[in-house]
Design a protein around this motif. Structure first.
Motif, mmCIF file in Angstrom:
data_model
loop_
_atom_site.group_PDB
_atom_site.id
_atom_site.type_symbol
_atom_site.label_atom_id
_atom_site.label_comp_id
_atom_site.label_asym_id
_atom_site.label_seq_id
_atom_site.Cartn_x
_atom_site.Cartn_y
_atom_site.Cartn_z
ATOM 1 N N LYS A 148 0.808 -1.217 0.000
ATOM 2 C CA LYS A 148 0.000 0.000 0.000
ATOM 3 C C LYS A 148 0.842 1.268 0.000
ATOM 4 C CE LYS A 148 -2.067 -1.807 3.513
ATOM 5 N NZ LYS A 148 -2.865 -1.975 4.736
ATOM 6 N N GLU A 149 2.079 1.179 0.500
ATOM 7 C CA GLU A 149 2.954 2.351 0.533
ATOM 8 C C GLU A 149 3.391 2.775 -0.869
ATOM 9 O OE1 GLU A 149 6.186 1.440 3.104
ATOM 10 O OE2 GLU A 149 4.977 1.545 4.943
ATOM 11 N N LYS A 150 3.264 1.866 -1.842
ATOM 12 C CA LYS A 150 3.673 2.179 -3.210
ATOM 13 C C LYS A 150 2.504 2.624 -4.086
ATOM 14 C CE LYS A 150 7.788 -0.741 -3.463
ATOM 15 N NZ LYS A 150 8.486 -1.807 -4.231
ATOM 16 N N CYS A 151 1.347 2.805 -3.463
ATOM 17 C CA CYS A 151 0.178 3.282 -4.208
ATOM 18 C C CYS A 151 0.184 4.810 -4.216
ATOM 19 C CB CYS A 151 -1.114 2.774 -3.579
ATOM 20 S SG CYS A 151 -2.597 3.418 -4.394
ATOM 21 N N TYR A 152 0.329 5.390 -5.390
ATOM 22 C CA TYR A 152 0.357 6.844 -5.510
ATOM 23 C C TYR A 152 -0.887 7.373 -6.211
ATOM 24 C CZ TYR A 152 5.213 5.890 -4.367
ATOM 25 O OH TYR A 152 6.355 5.447 -3.733
ATOM 26 N N SER A 153 -1.835 6.491 -6.446
ATOM 27 C CA SER A 153 -3.071 6.888 -7.110
ATOM 28 C C SER A 153 -4.081 7.389 -6.083
ATOM 29 C CB SER A 153 -3.663 5.702 -7.883
ATOM 30 O OG SER A 153 -4.995 5.960 -8.258
ATOM 31 N N SER A 154 -4.460 8.649 -6.188
ATOM 32 C CA SER A 154 -5.453 9.199 -5.255
ATOM 33 C C SER A 154 -6.810 8.537 -5.469
ATOM 34 C CB SER A 154 -5.564 10.716 -5.434
ATOM 35 O OG SER A 154 -5.900 11.041 -6.774
ATOM 36 N N PHE A 155 -7.068 8.111 -6.712
ATOM 37 C CA PHE A 155 -8.329 7.421 -7.006
ATOM 38 C C PHE A 155 -8.420 6.109 -6.242
ATOM 39 C CE2 PHE A 155 -10.517 4.208 -9.669
ATOM 40 C CZ PHE A 155 -11.791 4.730 -9.621
ATOM 41 N N LEU A 156 -7.347 5.306 -6.272
ATOM 42 C CA LEU A 156 -7.347 4.026 -5.566
ATOM 43 C C LEU A 156 -7.293 4.226 -4.060
ATOM 44 C CD1 LEU A 156 -4.978 1.880 -7.819
ATOM 45 C CD2 LEU A 156 -7.467 1.833 -7.738
ATOM 46 N N LYS A 157 -6.487 5.179 -3.609
ATOM 47 C CA LYS A 157 -6.386 5.443 -2.174
ATOM 48 C C LYS A 157 -7.726 5.857 -1.581
ATOM 49 C CE LYS A 157 -1.532 6.762 -1.541
ATOM 50 N NZ LYS A 157 -0.625 7.871 -1.181
ATOM 51 N N GLY A 158 -8.524 6.534 -2.377
ATOM 52 C CA GLY A 158 -9.797 7.047 -1.880
ATOM 53 C C GLY A 158 -10.943 6.064 -1.991
ATOM 54 N N ASN A 159 -10.691 4.889 -2.572
ATOM 55 C CA ASN A 159 -11.769 3.916 -2.747
ATOM 56 C C ASN A 159 -11.205 2.509 -2.523
ATOM 57 O OD1 ASN A 159 -13.724 2.092 -3.849
ATOM 58 N ND2 ASN A 159 -14.614 3.787 -5.020
ATOM 59 N N LYS A 160 -11.426 1.968 -1.347
ATOM 60 C CA LYS A 160 -10.868 0.664 -0.993
ATOM 61 C C LYS A 160 -11.390 -0.449 -1.890
ATOM 62 C CE LYS A 160 -10.060 1.811 3.870
ATOM 63 N NZ LYS A 160 -10.392 1.468 5.285
ATOM 64 N N HIS A 161 -12.639 -0.339 -2.309
ATOM 65 C CA HIS A 161 -13.198 -1.377 -3.182
ATOM 66 C C HIS A 161 -12.475 -1.391 -4.524
ATOM 67 C CE1 HIS A 161 -16.408 -2.268 -0.387
ATOM 68 N NE2 HIS A 161 -16.727 -0.991 -0.338
ATOM 69 N N LYS A 162 -12.185 -0.200 -5.064
ATOM 70 C CA LYS A 162 -11.467 -0.125 -6.334
ATOM 71 C C LYS A 162 -10.042 -0.647 -6.188
ATOM 72 C CE LYS A 162 -14.674 1.770 -8.950
ATOM 73 N NZ LYS A 162 -15.286 1.023 -10.085
ATOM 74 N N MET A 163 -9.414 -0.361 -5.056
ATOM 75 C CA MET A 163 -8.057 -0.847 -4.845
ATOM 76 C C MET A 163 -8.038 -2.369 -4.741
ATOM 77 S SD MET A 163 -5.175 0.085 -1.917
ATOM 78 C CE MET A 163 -4.946 1.777 -2.478
ATOM 79 N N TYR A 164 -9.016 -2.919 -4.045
ATOM 80 C CA TYR A 164 -9.112 -4.379 -3.945
ATOM 81 C C TYR A 164 -9.317 -4.982 -5.330
ATOM 82 C CZ TYR A 164 -10.619 -9.013 -2.479
ATOM 83 O OH TYR A 164 -10.716 -10.382 -2.315
ATOM 84 N N ASN A 165 -10.229 -4.398 -6.103
ATOM 85 C CA ASN A 165 -10.482 -4.905 -7.451
ATOM 86 C C ASN A 165 -9.239 -4.809 -8.323
ATOM 87 O OD1 ASN A 165 -13.089 -5.276 -6.584
ATOM 88 N ND2 ASN A 165 -14.001 -3.719 -7.903
ATOM 89 N N PHE A 166 -8.493 -3.722 -8.159
ATOM 90 C CA PHE A 166 -7.262 -3.542 -8.929
ATOM 91 C C PHE A 166 -6.271 -4.653 -8.622
ATOM 92 C CE2 PHE A 166 -3.023 -1.665 -9.552
ATOM 93 C CZ PHE A 166 -3.132 -1.253 -10.875
ATOM 94 N N ALA A 167 -6.110 -4.981 -7.333
ATOM 95 C CA ALA A 167 -5.207 -6.065 -6.932
ATOM 96 C C ALA A 167 -5.716 -7.410 -7.450
ATOM 97 C CB ALA A 167 -5.061 -6.093 -5.419
ATOM 98 N N ALA A 168 -7.012 -7.631 -7.341
ATOM 99 C CA ALA A 168 -7.594 -8.881 -7.827
ATOM 100 C C ALA A 168 -7.428 -9.003 -9.338
ATOM 101 C CB ALA A 168 -9.074 -8.957 -7.446
ATOM 102 N N GLY A 169 -7.531 -7.876 -10.031
ATOM 103 C CA GLY A 169 -7.327 -7.879 -11.468
ATOM 104 C C GLY A 169 -5.908 -8.255 -11.847
ATOM 105 N N LYS A 170 -4.945 -7.776 -11.069
ATOM 106 C CA LYS A 170 -3.542 -8.159 -11.292
ATOM 107 C C LYS A 170 -3.376 -9.659 -11.110
ATOM 108 C CE LYS A 170 0.971 -7.353 -11.646
ATOM 109 N NZ LYS A 170 1.615 -6.836 -12.875
#
Length: 204
Positions: free
Chosen positions: A87-109
């Motif tokens: 999480k310390e390497k996440c520089y996207s304000s969009f992902l930081k501001g939406n935990k569901h989107k960040m989870y989906n992003f990781a799941a997509g990877k």
């Protein structure tokens, strides 16, 4: 041909951990996983699991966790996949501001790096997204990423209660064991695993 995929995570998207680890367990015969757990409940771990509706690694003994991993080694068609989100390497304000989107992003990877043969895959993820709109959002994104490098005909995704599915309990053990190594530098659990496995970082 049908494959079965079980997904769970360890860590969190808040401030309690540095990492979020997602695991995916892929098998052809999920009944084998159910039988392992049934035998554990009837025999060696009968006392420990007497009042437990499901197996959770964070509330189980080291012996039980290692036993499950060693038994998984005997499931000849099993494959494990992991993704590590720092999480310390996440520089996207969009992902930081939406935990569901960040989870989906990781799941997509995770999904992008899983290559499956032609046929159908039934995906079960631990039921944690309460609202249907969040489940639909995950399903759409995960299916798109999974289809990128796979020649699947059908992807079927279910958000299921982990106590009903042995595969989800194994996915929990896998994610927790990987988390111990990444977050706490303790590889004594995940190093028991000998089946084919692949691990990826979201941001390397």
């Amino acid at each position: 041909m049908v494959s079965y995929m079980f997904i769970d995570e360890s860590g969190d998207l808040g401030s309690k951990s540095k990492y979020l680890i997602l695991s995916a367990l892929v098998v052809k015969s999920p009944d084998k996983l159910d039988r392992i757990i049934k035998n554990m409940r009837r025999n060696k771990f009968k006392k420990q699991l007497k009042n437990a509706n499901e197996i959770k690694a964070n509330s189980s003994s080291p012996e039980l966790v290692k036993h499950m991993l060693s038994k998984l080694n005997g499931v000849d068609d099993a494959q494990a996949f992991f993704v590590n989100l720092n999480k310390e390497k996440c520089y996207s304000s969009f992902l930081k501001g939406n935990k569901h989107k960040m989870y989906n992003f990781a799941a997509g990877k995770l999904a992008t790096n899983i290559n499956l043969d032609e046929g159908k895959v039934i995906v079960r993820i631990d039921k944690s997204k309460g609202k249907q709109v969040l489940r639909d959002d995950f399903n759409h994104y995960f299916e798109e990423r999974l289809m990128e490098n796979s020649s699947l005909e059908t992807v079927e995704i279910h958000h299921s209660n982990s106590h009903s599915w042995g595969g989800l309990q194994f996915a929990d053990v896998l994610a927790w064991s990987a988390f111990q190594k990444i977050e706490r530098c303790n590889g004594e659990y995940i190093d028991v695993l000998k089946i084919g496995s692949e691990a990826y970082e979201v941001w390397s």
